[in-house]
Design an enzyme around this catalytic site. Structure first.
Site, PDB file in Angstrom:
ATOM      1  N   GLY A  87       0.790  -1.227   0.000  1.00  0.00           N
ATOM      2  CA  GLY A  87       0.000   0.000   0.000  1.00  0.00           C
ATOM      3  C   GLY A  87       0.823   1.278   0.000  1.00  0.00           C
ATOM      4  N   SER A  88       2.073   1.215  -0.500  1.00  0.00           N
ATOM      5  CA  SER A  88       2.864   2.455  -0.483  1.00  0.00           C
ATOM      6  C   SER A  88       2.232   3.522  -1.382  1.00  0.00           C
ATOM      7  CB  SER A  88       4.317   2.179  -0.888  1.00  0.00           C
ATOM      8  OG  SER A  88       4.400   1.840  -2.239  1.00  0.00           O
ATOM      9  N   LEU A 109      -4.682  -6.672  -7.400  1.00  0.00           N
ATOM     10  CA  LEU A 109      -4.266  -7.733  -8.314  1.00  0.00           C
ATOM     11  C   LEU A 109      -5.411  -8.547  -8.917  1.00  0.00           C
ATOM     12  CD1 LEU A 109      -0.978  -8.884  -6.556  1.00  0.00           C
ATOM     13  CD2 LEU A 109      -1.380  -7.040  -8.181  1.00  0.00           C
ATOM     14  N   ASN A 135      -6.179   2.827 -12.826  1.00  0.00           N
ATOM     15  CA  ASN A 135      -5.216   1.834 -12.334  1.00  0.00           C
ATOM     16  C   ASN A 135      -3.810   2.351 -12.579  1.00  0.00           C
ATOM     17  OD1 ASN A 135      -4.141  -0.737 -11.526  1.00  0.00           O
ATOM     18  ND2 ASN A 135      -3.889  -1.256 -13.692  1.00  0.00           N
ATOM     19  N   HIS A 195      -0.033   0.822 -13.455  1.00  0.00           N
ATOM     20  CA  HIS A 195       0.651  -0.403 -13.863  1.00  0.00           C
ATOM     21  C   HIS A 195       2.155  -0.118 -13.912  1.00  0.00           C
ATOM     22  CE1 HIS A 195       0.977  -4.345 -15.619  1.00  0.00           C
ATOM     23  NE2 HIS A 195       1.848  -3.854 -16.471  1.00  0.00           N
ATOM     24  N   GLU A 248       6.205   6.118  -9.252  1.00  0.00           N
ATOM     25  CA  GLU A 248       4.782   6.043  -8.875  1.00  0.00           C
ATOM     26  C   GLU A 248       4.458   7.046  -7.770  1.00  0.00           C
ATOM     27  OE1 GLU A 248       3.641   1.457  -9.965  1.00  0.00           O
ATOM     28  OE2 GLU A 248       4.328   1.835  -7.942  1.00  0.00           O
TER      29      GLU A 248
HETATM   30  C1  GAR Z   1       2.878  -1.031  -7.660  1.00  0.00           C
HETATM   31  O1  GAR Z   1       4.162  -1.017  -8.199  1.00  0.00           O
HETATM   32  C2  GAR Z   1       1.857  -1.110  -8.761  1.00  0.00           C
HETATM   33  O2  GAR Z   1       2.234  -0.480  -9.937  1.00  0.00           O
HETATM   34  C3  GAR Z   1       1.739  -2.593  -8.973  1.00  0.00           C
HETATM   35  O3  GAR Z   1       1.794  -3.133  -7.682  1.00  0.00           O
HETATM   36  C4  GAR Z   1       2.646  -2.321  -6.878  1.00  0.00           C
HETATM   37  C5  GAR Z   1       1.945  -2.057  -5.550  1.00  0.00           C
HETATM   38  O4  GAR Z   1       2.807  -1.426  -4.652  1.00  0.00           O
HETATM   39  N1  GAR Z   1       0.525  -2.918  -9.651  1.00  0.00           N
HETATM   40  C6  GAR Z   1       0.428  -3.923 -10.528  1.00  0.00           C
HETATM   41  O5  GAR Z   1       1.344  -4.666 -10.766  1.00  0.00           O
HETATM   42  C7  GAR Z   1      -0.932  -4.062 -11.190  1.00  0.00           C
HETATM   43  N2  GAR Z   1      -0.844  -4.858 -12.360  1.00  0.00           N
HETATM   44  P1  GAR Z   1       2.253  -0.778  -3.311  1.00  0.00           P
HETATM   45  O6  GAR Z   1       1.363  -1.824  -2.630  1.00  0.00           O
HETATM   46  O7  GAR Z   1       3.475  -0.502  -2.500  1.00  0.00           O
HETATM   47  O8  GAR Z   1       1.479   0.427  -3.666  1.00  0.00           O
END
Ligand code: GAR
Length: 292
Positions: A107-108, A185, A202, A204, A274
């Site tokens: 969840g960052s 996911l 979303n 990605h 991100e």
């Molecule tokens: C993020 O890097 C996001 O882009 C990716 O999961 C990570 C979640 O990080 N999303 C995907 O791969 C979706 N296909 P977080 O939990 O630290 O925010």
């Protein structure tokens, strides 16, 4: 009631107490100052006395609460609060868009979006409010982030999400107007997409349309990019449609991939991108939706 106030004002229990004290003491000070000033006017108590007293109190109140807010350490809260009142009175107040974040992991990104919400609220320029965090994993880190920030959570069940109503009723009941997928996911079911048309985005961790689709998430994406010998990767923020990682692209940013990169080091670069862009893009997007 206190829980709702903490959520609405984005404050913890201690700050809430200090804010309520400021309201109480500032309000009394304002009443006292108003009565003292009225004594100077020599007007007898009656209709005009009450009328002028009310006007005086309205004028004095902002100064009194601001003064009291300083020793209580709540000055920035009250500045933002007064700005909001001013905007509301002048009819310029933004509608606040109520957002749900869907996340399956640490969840960052959710954390950064919440920080952006606080930052804007502090400036009295709140555009959105994260009212709900939705997760499919009971042990997801994002749920602790929700708890720390007094944000309601909804744990969803696979069967019901895909074959039921996609939790549309719960989301609508919570007043959700916009959905952010931040490391979520599961594929979003059609029922949910239809209930929130062009209102689901979303992020990605690659430059779509490359390296998207079923099974392409997190480190799997980074590993595929490194294995393919790509020199560049990046992030894509896009609307969600009925296909995996497919909807209209809103924003992309790139980073280089070096020969020494591993999925972990690339993930770090991607997270930096991100965290830098996702909250701002979301806020700009919601500002635009607000102004329509
Ligand atoms: C993020 O890097 C996001 O882009 C990716 O999961 C990570 C979640 O990080 N999303 C995907 O791969 C979706 N296909 P977080 O939990 O630290 O925010």
């Amino acid at each position: 009631m206190f829980k709702k106030l903490k959520q609405r004002w984005h404050v913890n229990a201690l700050n809430l107490v200090l804010i309520l004290f400021t309201f109480a003491i500032g309000g009394s000070l304002c009443g006292m100052a108003g009565r003292k000033l009225m004594a100077f006017t020599g007007i007898d108590q009656g209709f005009w006395w009450v009328f002028i007293y009310i006007i005086l109190v309205c004028l004095l109140w902002p100064f009194c609460v601001l003064m009291i807010s300083i020793p209580f350490g709540q000055y920035s809260f009250f500045i933002a609060y007064l700005k909001k009142i001013q905007a509301r009175m002048s009819g310029k107040r933004n509608k606040i868009i109520r957002v749900a974040i869907f996340a399956s992991g640490a969840g960052s990104n959710a954390q950064k979006i919440i920080e952006q919400m606080y930052l804007s609220a502090k400036k009295g320029e709140e555009v959105f409010r994260v009212d709900l965090i939705v997760s499919n994993k009971p042990d997801a880190g994002v749920l602790s982030i929700a708890a720390k920030n007094n944000i309601d959570t909804l744990l969803i069940d696979k069967e019901r999400f895909f074959r039921g109503d996609g939790y549309v009723a719960e989301l609508k009941k919570a007043g959700i107007q916009f959905i952010i997928l931040a490391g979520f996911l599961w594929k979003v079911p059609v029922s949910l997409i239809r209930a929130f048309p062009n209102k689901i985005v979303n992020i990605h961790p690659a430059l779509l349309p490359k390296y998207g689709g079923k099974g392409m998430y997190g480190d799997k994406v980074h590993a595929a990019i490194i294995a393919a010998g790509e020199k560049e990767s990046g992030i894509t923020i896009h609307y969600v449609d009925e296909l995996y990682d497919h909807g209209n692209i809103i924003f992309q940013a790139t980073c280089s991939v070096s020969e020494n990169d591993t999925p972990e080091t690339l993930a770090q670069k991607i997270h930096l991108l991100e965290h830098k862009h996702f909250p701002e893009v979301i806020e700009d997007l919601l500002k635009m939706q607000n102004s329509r």
